[in-house]
Motif scaffolding. Structure first.
Motif, PDB file in Angstrom:
ATOM      1  N   TYR A 181       0.839  -1.211   0.000  1.00 13.58           N
ATOM      2  CA  TYR A 181       0.000   0.000   0.000  1.00 13.58           C
ATOM      3  C   TYR A 181       0.870   1.256   0.000  1.00 13.58           C
ATOM      4  O   TYR A 181       0.691   2.152  -0.834  1.00 13.58           O
ATOM      5  N   THR A 182       1.818   1.317   0.950  1.00 10.77           N
ATOM      6  CA  THR A 182       2.578   2.551   1.113  1.00 10.77           C
ATOM      7  C   THR A 182       3.498   2.833  -0.071  1.00 10.77           C
ATOM      8  O   THR A 182       3.670   3.995  -0.471  1.00 10.77           O
ATOM      9  N   LEU A 183       4.083   1.794  -0.658  1.00 14.33           N
ATOM     10  CA  LEU A 183       4.994   2.022  -1.780  1.00 14.33           C
ATOM     11  C   LEU A 183       4.258   2.456  -3.043  1.00 14.33           C
ATOM     12  O   LEU A 183       4.724   3.345  -3.764  1.00 14.33           O
ATOM     13  N   SER A 184       3.123   1.836  -3.337  1.00 13.30           N
ATOM     14  CA  SER A 184       2.368   2.265  -4.515  1.00 13.30           C
ATOM     15  C   SER A 184       1.811   3.666  -4.291  1.00 13.30           C
ATOM     16  O   SER A 184       1.748   4.481  -5.216  1.00 13.30           O
ATOM     17  N   PHE A 185       1.447   3.956  -3.061  1.00 10.82           N
ATOM     18  CA  PHE A 185       0.995   5.307  -2.705  1.00 10.82           C
ATOM     19  C   PHE A 185       2.108   6.319  -2.963  1.00 10.82           C
ATOM     20  O   PHE A 185       1.921   7.328  -3.655  1.00 10.82           O
ATOM     21  N   ALA A 186       3.282   6.049  -2.405  1.00 10.50           N
ATOM     22  CA  ALA A 186       4.396   6.990  -2.536  1.00 10.50           C
ATOM     23  C   ALA A 186       4.848   7.143  -3.984  1.00 10.50           C
ATOM     24  O   ALA A 186       5.183   8.241  -4.427  1.00 10.50           O
ATOM     25  N   GLY A 187       4.842   6.031  -4.736  1.00 13.09           N
ATOM     26  CA  GLY A 187       5.336   6.080  -6.100  1.00 13.09           C
ATOM     27  C   GLY A 187       4.418   6.801  -7.066  1.00 13.09           C
ATOM     28  O   GLY A 187       4.872   7.306  -8.097  1.00 13.09           O
ATOM     29  N   LEU A 188       3.121   6.881  -6.747  1.00 10.61           N
ATOM     30  CA  LEU A 188       2.154   7.434  -7.701  1.00 10.61           C
ATOM     31  C   LEU A 188       1.500   8.736  -7.244  1.00 10.61           C
ATOM     32  O   LEU A 188       0.731   9.331  -7.989  1.00 10.61           O
ATOM     33  N   ILE A 189       1.806   9.187  -6.055  1.00 13.59           N
ATOM     34  CA  ILE A 189       1.102  10.359  -5.529  1.00 13.59           C
ATOM     35  C   ILE A 189       1.384  11.615  -6.358  1.00 13.59           C
ATOM     36  O   ILE A 189       0.480  12.412  -6.635  1.00 13.59           O
ATOM     37  N   LEU A 190       2.633  11.785  -6.801  1.00  9.94           N
ATOM     38  CA  LEU A 190       2.946  12.961  -7.603  1.00  9.94           C
ATOM     39  C   LEU A 190       2.358  12.853  -9.010  1.00  9.94           C
ATOM     40  O   LEU A 190       2.052  13.866  -9.641  1.00  9.94           O
ATOM     41  N   VAL A 191       2.199  11.627  -9.497  1.00  4.26           N
ATOM     42  CA  VAL A 191       1.511  11.429 -10.772  1.00  4.26           C
ATOM     43  C   VAL A 191       0.059  11.870 -10.638  1.00  4.26           C
ATOM     44  O   VAL A 191      -0.498  12.535 -11.526  1.00  4.26           O
ATOM     45  N   ALA A 192      -0.567  11.511  -9.505  1.00  6.85           N
ATOM     46  CA  ALA A 192      -1.956  11.910  -9.272  1.00  6.85           C
ATOM     47  C   ALA A 192      -2.082  13.431  -9.220  1.00  6.85           C
ATOM     48  O   ALA A 192      -3.048  14.002  -9.745  1.00  6.85           O
TER      49      ALA A 192
END
Length: 480
Positions: free
Chosen positions: A55-66
Protein backbone atom coordinates in the motif's frame (compact mmCIF):
# COMPACT_ATOMS: atom_id res chain seq x y z
CA UNK A 1 -15.59 30.18 -7.50
CA UNK A 2 -15.97 30.31 -11.26
CA UNK A 3 -19.61 31.46 -11.10
CA UNK A 4 -20.64 28.61 -8.82
CA UNK A 5 -22.51 29.56 -5.69
CA UNK A 6 -20.17 29.16 -2.67
CA UNK A 7 -20.87 26.13 -0.52
CA UNK A 8 -20.94 26.28 3.30
CA UNK A 9 -17.47 25.81 4.76
CA UNK A 10 -18.55 22.86 6.90
CA UNK A 11 -19.83 21.06 3.81
CA UNK A 12 -16.57 21.65 1.93
CA UNK A 13 -14.62 20.28 4.89
CA UNK A 14 -16.89 17.23 5.06
CA UNK A 15 -16.58 16.48 1.34
CA UNK A 16 -12.78 16.78 1.37
CA UNK A 17 -12.29 14.97 4.69
CA UNK A 18 -14.60 11.96 4.49
CA UNK A 19 -12.53 10.13 1.84
CA UNK A 20 -9.41 10.90 3.88
CA UNK A 21 -11.14 9.44 6.93
CA UNK A 22 -11.73 6.23 5.00
CA UNK A 23 -8.10 5.99 3.86
CA UNK A 24 -6.63 6.74 7.29
CA UNK A 25 -9.08 4.35 8.97
CA UNK A 26 -8.02 1.62 6.56
CA UNK A 27 -4.34 2.01 7.37
CA UNK A 28 -4.45 1.14 11.07
CA UNK A 29 -7.42 -1.20 10.63
CA UNK A 30 -5.05 -3.40 8.63
CA UNK A 31 -2.15 -2.91 11.03
CA UNK A 32 -4.25 -3.94 14.04
CA UNK A 33 -5.48 -7.02 12.18
CA UNK A 34 -1.98 -8.30 11.32
CA UNK A 35 -1.95 -11.08 13.94
CA UNK A 36 -5.29 -12.33 12.61
CA UNK A 37 -4.08 -12.07 9.00
CA UNK A 38 -0.95 -13.99 9.98
CA UNK A 39 -3.08 -16.87 11.24
CA UNK A 40 -5.65 -16.77 8.43
CA UNK A 41 -3.07 -16.71 5.62
CA UNK A 42 -0.32 -18.57 7.49
CA UNK A 43 1.75 -15.53 6.55
CA UNK A 44 5.46 -15.02 7.19
CA UNK A 45 6.74 -11.81 8.76
CA UNK A 46 7.86 -10.74 5.27
CA UNK A 47 4.32 -11.15 3.96
CA UNK A 48 2.98 -9.17 6.92
CA UNK A 49 5.29 -6.32 5.97
CA UNK A 50 4.07 -6.44 2.37
CA UNK A 51 0.41 -6.31 3.51
CA UNK A 52 1.33 -2.79 4.68
CA UNK A 53 4.18 -1.82 2.36
CA UNK A 54 2.42 -2.81 -0.87
CA UNK A 55 0.00 0.00 0.00
CA UNK A 56 2.58 2.55 1.11
CA UNK A 57 4.99 2.02 -1.78
CA UNK A 58 2.37 2.27 -4.51
CA UNK A 59 1.00 5.31 -2.71
CA UNK A 60 4.40 6.99 -2.54
CA UNK A 61 5.34 6.08 -6.10
CA UNK A 62 2.15 7.43 -7.70
CA UNK A 63 1.10 10.36 -5.53
CA UNK A 64 2.95 12.96 -7.60
CA UNK A 65 1.51 11.43 -10.77
CA UNK A 66 -1.96 11.91 -9.27
CA UNK A 67 -1.12 15.55 -8.55
CA UNK A 68 0.04 16.10 -12.14
CA UNK A 69 -3.06 14.36 -13.51
CA UNK A 70 -5.21 16.54 -11.26
CA UNK A 71 -3.51 19.69 -12.49
CA UNK A 72 -4.01 18.65 -16.10
CA UNK A 73 -7.44 16.99 -16.15
CA UNK A 74 -9.11 18.47 -13.07
CA UNK A 75 -8.38 17.83 -9.41
CA UNK A 76 -11.95 16.92 -8.50
CA UNK A 77 -12.16 14.52 -11.44
CA UNK A 78 -8.96 12.67 -10.47
CA UNK A 79 -9.94 12.75 -6.79
CA UNK A 80 -13.28 11.16 -7.66
CA UNK A 81 -11.65 8.46 -9.79
CA UNK A 82 -9.24 7.68 -6.96
CA UNK A 83 -12.14 7.43 -4.54
CA UNK A 84 -14.03 5.04 -6.82
CA UNK A 85 -10.96 2.86 -7.36
CA UNK A 86 -10.25 2.78 -3.62
CA UNK A 87 -13.76 1.47 -3.04
CA UNK A 88 -13.39 -1.22 -5.72
CA UNK A 89 -9.93 -2.27 -4.51
CA UNK A 90 -11.32 -2.62 -0.99
CA UNK A 91 -13.72 -5.22 -2.39
CA UNK A 92 -10.77 -7.03 -3.99
CA UNK A 93 -8.95 -7.04 -0.64
CA UNK A 94 -12.01 -8.51 1.08
CA UNK A 95 -12.28 -11.29 -1.51
CA UNK A 96 -8.61 -12.34 -1.29
CA UNK A 97 -7.91 -15.96 -0.37
CA UNK A 98 -4.12 -16.02 -0.80
CA UNK A 99 -1.40 -13.74 0.57
CA UNK A 100 -0.29 -12.66 -2.91
CA UNK A 101 -3.87 -11.66 -3.79
CA UNK A 102 -4.16 -9.45 -0.71
CA UNK A 103 -0.76 -7.90 -1.39
CA UNK A 104 -1.74 -7.16 -5.01
CA UNK A 105 -5.10 -5.69 -3.98
CA UNK A 106 -3.39 -3.56 -1.32
CA UNK A 107 -1.05 -2.22 -4.01
CA UNK A 108 -4.07 -1.14 -6.08
CA UNK A 109 -5.62 0.37 -2.97
CA UNK A 110 -2.45 2.37 -2.33
CA UNK A 111 -2.36 3.58 -5.92
CA UNK A 112 -5.92 4.86 -5.64
CA UNK A 113 -5.22 6.45 -2.25
CA UNK A 114 -2.44 8.42 -3.96
CA UNK A 115 -5.15 10.61 -5.45
CA UNK A 116 -6.88 11.17 -2.11
CA UNK A 117 -4.34 12.66 0.29
CA UNK A 118 -2.78 15.54 -1.72
CA UNK A 119 -5.84 16.42 -3.77
CA UNK A 120 -8.05 16.36 -0.68
CA UNK A 121 -5.95 19.04 0.99
CA UNK A 122 -5.56 21.04 -2.23
CA UNK A 123 -9.29 20.98 -3.02
CA UNK A 124 -10.04 22.09 0.53
CA UNK A 125 -7.44 24.88 0.64
CA UNK A 126 -8.56 26.31 -2.73
CA UNK A 127 -12.28 26.10 -1.84
CA UNK A 128 -12.24 27.69 1.61
CA UNK A 129 -11.82 31.43 2.22
CA UNK A 130 -8.17 32.29 3.03
CA UNK A 131 -8.99 33.50 6.54
CA UNK A 132 -10.62 30.14 7.32
CA UNK A 133 -7.85 27.95 5.91
CA UNK A 134 -5.96 27.35 9.19
CA UNK A 135 -9.20 26.25 10.86
CA UNK A 136 -10.20 24.07 7.89
CA UNK A 137 -6.77 22.40 7.74
CA UNK A 138 -6.94 21.84 11.49
CA UNK A 139 -10.32 20.12 11.22
CA UNK A 140 -9.09 18.14 8.20
CA UNK A 141 -6.17 16.96 10.32
CA UNK A 142 -8.56 16.13 13.14
CA UNK A 143 -10.72 13.99 10.85
CA UNK A 144 -7.60 12.21 9.65
CA UNK A 145 -6.69 11.73 13.29
CA UNK A 146 -10.16 10.32 13.94
CA UNK A 147 -9.54 7.68 11.29
CA UNK A 148 -6.25 6.82 12.97
CA UNK A 149 -7.99 6.79 16.36
CA UNK A 150 -10.82 4.50 15.37
CA UNK A 151 -8.69 2.18 13.22
CA UNK A 152 -7.54 -0.25 15.93
CA UNK A 153 -10.88 -0.09 17.76
CA UNK A 154 -13.06 -0.58 14.69
CA UNK A 155 -10.68 -3.17 13.29
CA UNK A 156 -10.68 -5.12 16.53
CA UNK A 157 -14.45 -5.02 16.87
CA UNK A 158 -15.03 -6.04 13.26
CA UNK A 159 -12.43 -8.82 13.22
CA UNK A 160 -13.66 -10.23 16.51
CA UNK A 161 -17.37 -9.89 15.77
CA UNK A 162 -17.32 -10.78 12.06
CA UNK A 163 -14.18 -11.70 10.13
CA UNK A 164 -11.01 -10.10 8.79
CA UNK A 165 -12.71 -9.49 5.43
CA UNK A 166 -15.12 -7.04 7.03
CA UNK A 167 -12.35 -4.50 7.68
CA UNK A 168 -12.28 -3.93 3.92
CA UNK A 169 -16.05 -4.16 3.38
CA UNK A 170 -16.33 -1.16 5.75
CA UNK A 171 -14.91 1.08 3.02
CA UNK A 172 -17.68 0.34 0.55
CA UNK A 173 -20.55 2.30 2.18
CA UNK A 174 -18.18 5.18 3.05
CA UNK A 175 -16.99 5.33 -0.55
CA UNK A 176 -20.53 5.20 -1.95
CA UNK A 177 -21.58 8.02 0.37
CA UNK A 178 -18.54 10.15 -0.46
CA UNK A 179 -18.78 9.97 -4.25
CA UNK A 180 -21.97 12.05 -4.73
CA UNK A 181 -20.89 14.44 -1.97
CA UNK A 182 -17.57 15.18 -3.69
CA UNK A 183 -19.21 15.64 -7.10
CA UNK A 184 -21.88 18.05 -5.86
CA UNK A 185 -19.97 20.07 -3.26
CA UNK A 186 -16.33 20.49 -4.23
CA UNK A 187 -15.64 22.87 -7.15
CA UNK A 188 -13.38 21.72 -9.97
CA UNK A 189 -9.93 23.29 -10.15
CA UNK A 190 -6.92 22.97 -12.42
CA UNK A 191 -3.20 23.59 -12.18
CA UNK A 192 -0.45 24.04 -14.71
CA UNK A 193 -0.81 21.52 -17.53
CA UNK A 194 2.42 19.62 -18.08
CA UNK A 195 3.38 16.29 -19.61
CA UNK A 196 3.42 13.39 -17.16
CA UNK A 197 7.00 12.48 -16.26
CA UNK A 198 6.75 8.73 -16.90
CA UNK A 199 10.53 8.27 -16.81
CA UNK A 200 10.63 9.86 -13.36
CA UNK A 201 7.74 7.65 -12.19
CA UNK A 202 9.54 4.52 -13.34
CA UNK A 203 12.90 5.43 -11.80
CA UNK A 204 11.45 6.52 -8.45
CA UNK A 205 9.07 3.57 -8.10
CA UNK A 206 11.66 0.97 -9.10
CA UNK A 207 14.29 2.53 -6.84
CA UNK A 208 12.03 2.62 -3.77
CA UNK A 209 10.82 -0.92 -4.41
CA UNK A 210 14.39 -2.23 -4.72
CA UNK A 211 15.54 -0.54 -1.50
CA UNK A 212 12.59 -1.79 0.55
CA UNK A 213 12.75 -5.26 -1.02
CA UNK A 214 16.44 -5.48 -0.16
CA UNK A 215 15.82 -4.51 3.47
CA UNK A 216 12.87 -6.91 3.82
CA UNK A 217 14.79 -9.85 2.32
CA UNK A 218 18.12 -9.10 4.01
CA UNK A 219 17.55 -11.08 7.21
CA UNK A 220 16.66 -14.32 5.42
CA UNK A 221 19.17 -13.99 2.57
CA UNK A 222 21.97 -12.34 4.56
CA UNK A 223 22.99 -8.67 4.49
CA UNK A 224 26.26 -9.52 2.76
CA UNK A 225 24.78 -11.84 0.14
CA UNK A 226 25.19 -10.97 -3.53
CA UNK A 227 21.40 -10.84 -3.94
CA UNK A 228 20.87 -8.23 -1.22
CA UNK A 229 23.93 -6.13 -2.08
CA UNK A 230 22.90 -6.05 -5.74
CA UNK A 231 19.27 -5.19 -4.91
CA UNK A 232 20.20 -2.35 -2.54
CA UNK A 233 22.85 -1.02 -4.93
CA UNK A 234 20.35 -1.06 -7.79
CA UNK A 235 17.81 0.80 -5.66
CA UNK A 236 20.28 3.51 -4.69
CA UNK A 237 21.46 3.84 -8.31
CA UNK A 238 17.90 4.14 -9.62
CA UNK A 239 17.09 6.83 -7.04
CA UNK A 240 20.27 8.69 -8.02
CA UNK A 241 19.24 8.48 -11.67
CA UNK A 242 15.80 9.79 -10.67
CA UNK A 243 17.32 12.90 -9.07
CA UNK A 244 19.58 13.46 -12.08
CA UNK A 245 16.64 13.09 -14.47
CA UNK A 246 14.48 15.50 -12.47
CA UNK A 247 17.23 18.13 -12.72
CA UNK A 248 17.29 18.04 -16.52
CA UNK A 249 13.73 17.29 -17.65
CA UNK A 250 11.48 20.18 -18.61
CA UNK A 251 8.45 18.88 -16.68
CA UNK A 252 9.80 17.09 -13.59
CA UNK A 253 7.70 14.81 -11.44
CA UNK A 254 9.40 16.25 -8.36
CA UNK A 255 10.08 19.99 -8.37
CA UNK A 256 13.52 20.08 -6.81
CA UNK A 257 13.34 23.87 -6.75
CA UNK A 258 10.79 23.64 -3.94
CA UNK A 259 13.52 22.33 -1.66
CA UNK A 260 15.31 25.68 -1.82
CA UNK A 261 12.71 26.82 0.71
CA UNK A 262 14.07 26.10 4.21
CA UNK A 263 10.65 25.56 5.76
CA UNK A 264 9.56 23.16 3.02
CA UNK A 265 12.80 21.13 3.12
CA UNK A 266 12.80 20.89 6.91
CA UNK A 267 9.11 19.96 7.07
CA UNK A 268 9.71 17.12 4.63
CA UNK A 269 12.75 15.82 6.49
CA UNK A 270 10.78 15.90 9.73
CA UNK A 271 7.88 14.10 8.04
CA UNK A 272 10.13 11.25 6.89
CA UNK A 273 11.79 10.81 10.30
CA UNK A 274 8.44 11.02 12.14
CA UNK A 275 6.76 8.46 9.88
CA UNK A 276 9.81 6.18 9.98
CA UNK A 277 9.97 6.07 13.75
CA UNK A 278 6.32 6.14 14.77
CA UNK A 279 4.83 3.76 12.23
CA UNK A 280 7.77 1.36 12.36
CA UNK A 281 7.28 1.20 16.14
CA UNK A 282 3.51 0.84 15.82
CA UNK A 283 4.00 -2.12 13.47
CA UNK A 284 6.02 -3.83 16.23
CA UNK A 285 3.90 -2.75 19.21
CA UNK A 286 0.44 -3.37 17.74
CA UNK A 287 1.20 -7.10 17.69
CA UNK A 288 2.58 -7.21 21.25
CA UNK A 289 -0.81 -6.98 22.94
CA UNK A 290 -2.20 -9.85 20.88
CA UNK A 291 0.75 -12.19 20.27
CA UNK A 292 2.47 -11.82 23.66
CA UNK A 293 -0.26 -10.87 26.11
CA UNK A 294 -3.07 -12.78 24.42
CA UNK A 295 -5.59 -9.94 24.12
CA UNK A 296 -8.31 -10.20 21.50
CA UNK A 297 -8.27 -7.71 18.59
CA UNK A 298 -11.08 -5.69 20.23
CA UNK A 299 -9.35 -5.65 23.60
CA UNK A 300 -6.12 -4.50 21.95
CA UNK A 301 -8.03 -1.71 20.20
CA UNK A 302 -9.58 -0.55 23.47
CA UNK A 303 -6.24 -0.64 25.30
CA UNK A 304 -4.59 1.57 22.67
CA UNK A 305 -7.36 4.20 22.73
CA UNK A 306 -5.37 6.67 24.90
CA UNK A 307 -2.81 6.70 22.05
CA UNK A 308 -5.13 6.64 19.07
CA UNK A 309 -7.87 8.98 20.31
CA UNK A 310 -5.60 11.84 21.39
CA UNK A 311 -4.75 13.09 17.84
CA UNK A 312 -8.46 13.55 17.12
CA UNK A 313 -8.67 16.22 19.82
CA UNK A 314 -5.16 17.64 19.74
CA UNK A 315 -4.69 18.05 15.96
CA UNK A 316 -7.52 20.60 15.46
CA UNK A 317 -6.36 22.62 18.47
CA UNK A 318 -2.80 22.60 17.18
CA UNK A 319 -4.04 23.73 13.75
CA UNK A 320 -5.95 26.62 15.30
CA UNK A 321 -2.89 27.68 17.34
CA UNK A 322 -0.50 27.74 14.37
CA UNK A 323 -1.46 31.27 13.14
CA UNK A 324 -0.46 32.65 16.55
CA UNK A 325 2.55 30.55 17.54
CA UNK A 326 3.88 29.22 14.22
CA UNK A 327 4.64 25.64 13.30
CA UNK A 328 8.02 25.04 14.94
CA UNK A 329 6.95 24.93 18.60
CA UNK A 330 4.12 22.38 18.33
CA UNK A 331 6.11 20.15 15.95
CA UNK A 332 9.24 20.10 18.13
CA UNK A 333 7.23 19.49 21.31
CA UNK A 334 5.10 16.83 19.61
CA UNK A 335 8.12 14.92 18.30
CA UNK A 336 9.81 15.13 21.71
CA UNK A 337 6.65 13.71 23.33
CA UNK A 338 6.59 10.79 20.88
CA UNK A 339 10.31 10.04 21.37
CA UNK A 340 9.92 10.06 25.16
CA UNK A 341 6.79 7.90 24.95
CA UNK A 342 8.44 5.25 22.75
CA UNK A 343 11.50 5.17 25.01
CA UNK A 344 9.24 4.80 28.04
CA UNK A 345 7.38 1.89 26.42
CA UNK A 346 10.61 0.15 25.46
CA UNK A 347 12.08 0.46 28.96
CA UNK A 348 9.04 -1.06 30.74
CA UNK A 349 8.10 -3.67 28.11
CA UNK A 350 8.02 -7.22 29.45
CA UNK A 351 5.85 -10.23 28.69
CA UNK A 352 3.61 -9.52 31.68
CA UNK A 353 3.90 -5.72 31.95
CA UNK A 354 0.82 -4.21 33.60
CA UNK A 355 -1.30 -1.94 31.43
CA UNK A 356 -1.00 0.81 34.04
CA UNK A 357 2.70 1.10 33.23
CA UNK A 358 1.95 1.69 29.53
CA UNK A 359 -1.15 3.87 29.50
CA UNK A 360 0.54 7.22 30.28
CA UNK A 361 3.13 6.58 27.56
CA UNK A 362 0.33 5.69 25.11
CA UNK A 363 -1.42 8.98 25.89
CA UNK A 364 1.81 10.97 25.58
CA UNK A 365 2.49 9.43 22.15
CA UNK A 366 -1.04 10.30 21.02
CA UNK A 367 -0.73 13.92 22.14
CA UNK A 368 2.62 14.15 20.37
CA UNK A 369 1.17 12.82 17.12
CA UNK A 370 -1.67 15.33 17.33
CA UNK A 371 0.79 18.20 17.79
CA UNK A 372 2.66 17.16 14.64
CA UNK A 373 -0.15 16.35 12.16
CA UNK A 374 -1.85 19.69 11.39
CA UNK A 375 1.16 22.02 11.91
CA UNK A 376 3.20 19.85 9.53
CA UNK A 377 0.58 20.27 6.79
CA UNK A 378 0.69 24.03 7.35
CA UNK A 379 4.51 24.14 7.43
CA UNK A 380 4.75 22.42 4.05
CA UNK A 381 2.54 25.02 2.35
CA UNK A 382 3.42 28.10 4.41
CA UNK A 383 5.72 29.80 1.90
CA UNK A 384 4.81 27.89 -1.25
CA UNK A 385 3.02 29.70 -4.07
CA UNK A 386 -0.64 28.75 -4.46
CA UNK A 387 -0.04 27.23 -7.90
CA UNK A 388 2.55 24.86 -6.36
CA UNK A 389 0.33 23.75 -3.45
CA UNK A 390 -0.72 20.43 -4.97
CA UNK A 391 2.81 19.41 -5.96
CA UNK A 392 4.19 20.51 -2.57
CA UNK A 393 1.51 18.60 -0.69
CA UNK A 394 2.01 15.58 -2.93
CA UNK A 395 5.77 15.63 -2.38
CA UNK A 396 5.28 15.74 1.38
CA UNK A 397 2.76 12.90 1.36
CA UNK A 398 5.01 10.78 -0.86
CA UNK A 399 8.04 11.29 1.37
CA UNK A 400 6.06 10.52 4.51
CA UNK A 401 4.85 7.26 2.96
CA UNK A 402 8.44 6.45 2.03
CA UNK A 403 9.21 6.98 5.72
CA UNK A 404 6.42 4.55 6.67
CA UNK A 405 7.69 1.85 4.30
CA UNK A 406 11.33 2.26 5.33
CA UNK A 407 10.40 2.40 9.03
CA UNK A 408 8.46 -0.85 8.89
CA UNK A 409 11.17 -2.55 6.82
CA UNK A 410 14.11 -1.34 8.91
CA UNK A 411 12.56 -1.83 12.36
CA UNK A 412 11.34 -5.29 11.36
CA UNK A 413 14.87 -6.05 10.19
CA UNK A 414 16.13 -4.86 13.59
CA UNK A 415 13.49 -7.04 15.27
CA UNK A 416 14.38 -10.20 13.35
CA UNK A 417 18.10 -9.42 13.55
CA UNK A 418 17.77 -9.33 17.34
CA UNK A 419 16.26 -12.82 17.27
CA UNK A 420 12.59 -11.81 17.34
CA UNK A 421 9.89 -14.29 16.36
CA UNK A 422 6.10 -14.08 16.18
CA UNK A 423 5.68 -16.14 19.37
CA UNK A 424 4.83 -15.14 22.96
CA UNK A 425 8.30 -16.06 24.26
CA UNK A 426 10.41 -14.84 21.36
CA UNK A 427 8.98 -11.36 20.88
CA UNK A 428 9.69 -8.91 23.70
CA UNK A 429 13.48 -8.55 23.85
CA UNK A 430 13.77 -7.95 20.11
CA UNK A 431 10.75 -5.60 20.18
CA UNK A 432 12.46 -3.47 22.84
CA UNK A 433 15.49 -2.99 20.58
CA UNK A 434 13.35 -2.11 17.57
CA UNK A 435 11.18 0.39 19.48
CA UNK A 436 14.27 2.11 20.92
CA UNK A 437 15.59 2.57 17.37
CA UNK A 438 12.23 4.09 16.42
CA UNK A 439 12.42 6.45 19.41
CA UNK A 440 15.89 7.54 18.36
CA UNK A 441 14.74 8.33 14.82
CA UNK A 442 11.82 10.41 16.11
CA UNK A 443 14.24 12.20 18.44
CA UNK A 444 16.37 13.09 15.41
CA UNK A 445 13.19 14.48 13.85
CA UNK A 446 12.70 16.76 16.87
CA UNK A 447 16.24 18.09 16.47
CA UNK A 448 15.70 18.62 12.74
CA UNK A 449 12.45 20.50 13.44
CA UNK A 450 14.43 23.16 15.30
CA UNK A 451 15.48 24.38 11.83
CA UNK A 452 11.88 25.28 10.94
CA UNK A 453 11.38 29.05 10.59
CA UNK A 454 10.42 30.65 13.89
CA UNK A 455 7.26 32.66 14.57
CA UNK A 456 3.95 32.93 12.75
CA UNK A 457 3.59 31.46 9.28
CA UNK A 458 3.87 33.76 6.31
CA UNK A 459 0.29 33.02 5.32
CA UNK A 460 -1.21 33.65 8.71
CA UNK A 461 0.94 36.70 9.43
CA UNK A 462 -0.37 38.54 6.42
CA UNK A 463 -2.80 41.34 6.95
CA UNK A 464 -5.67 41.48 9.38
CA UNK A 465 -7.85 39.13 7.35
CA UNK A 466 -5.25 36.41 7.27
CA UNK A 467 -5.14 36.36 3.50
CA UNK A 468 -2.12 34.64 2.04
CA UNK A 469 0.88 36.63 0.92
CA UNK A 470 3.21 33.78 0.11
CA UNK A 471 1.73 33.36 -3.33
CA UNK A 472 3.41 36.55 -4.43
CA UNK A 473 6.82 35.46 -3.16
CA UNK A 474 9.38 33.34 -4.96
CA UNK A 475 9.53 29.71 -3.89
CA UNK A 476 12.79 30.16 -2.09
CA UNK A 477 11.68 33.18 -0.09
CA UNK A 478 12.63 33.08 3.57
CA UNK A 479 10.14 33.49 6.35
CA UNK A 480 10.76 35.71 9.38
Amino acid sequence: MNGVRPRPTWLLILAASLPMFMASLDNLVVTSALPVLQREFDATIEELQWFVNAYTLSFAGLILVAVALGDRFGRRRVFTLGLALFTVSSVLCALSVESWQLIAARAVQGASAAALMPLSLTLLSTSVAPRLRPMAIGIWGGVTGLGVALGPLVGGAVVEGLSWNAIFWLNVPIGLLSLPLVLTVLPESFGRRVRIDLVGVGLASAGLLAVVLGIVRAESAGWGSAQIVATLAAGVALLGMFVAWERRTADPLLSLGLFRDRGFSTANLVGVLFSFGIFGAIFILIQFLQIVQGHSPLEAGVLTMPWTLAPMFVAPLAGLAVPRIGTRLPIVVGLAFVAVALTWIALVLTEDVAYGRLVVAFALAGVGMGLVIAPSATAVLATIRDEDNAKASGTNSALREVGVALGIAVLTAVFTGAGGTLTPTGYVDAAVTAVLVGAGVVGLGALAALALPHGRTARSAAGGDGSPTASAEPVGAARP
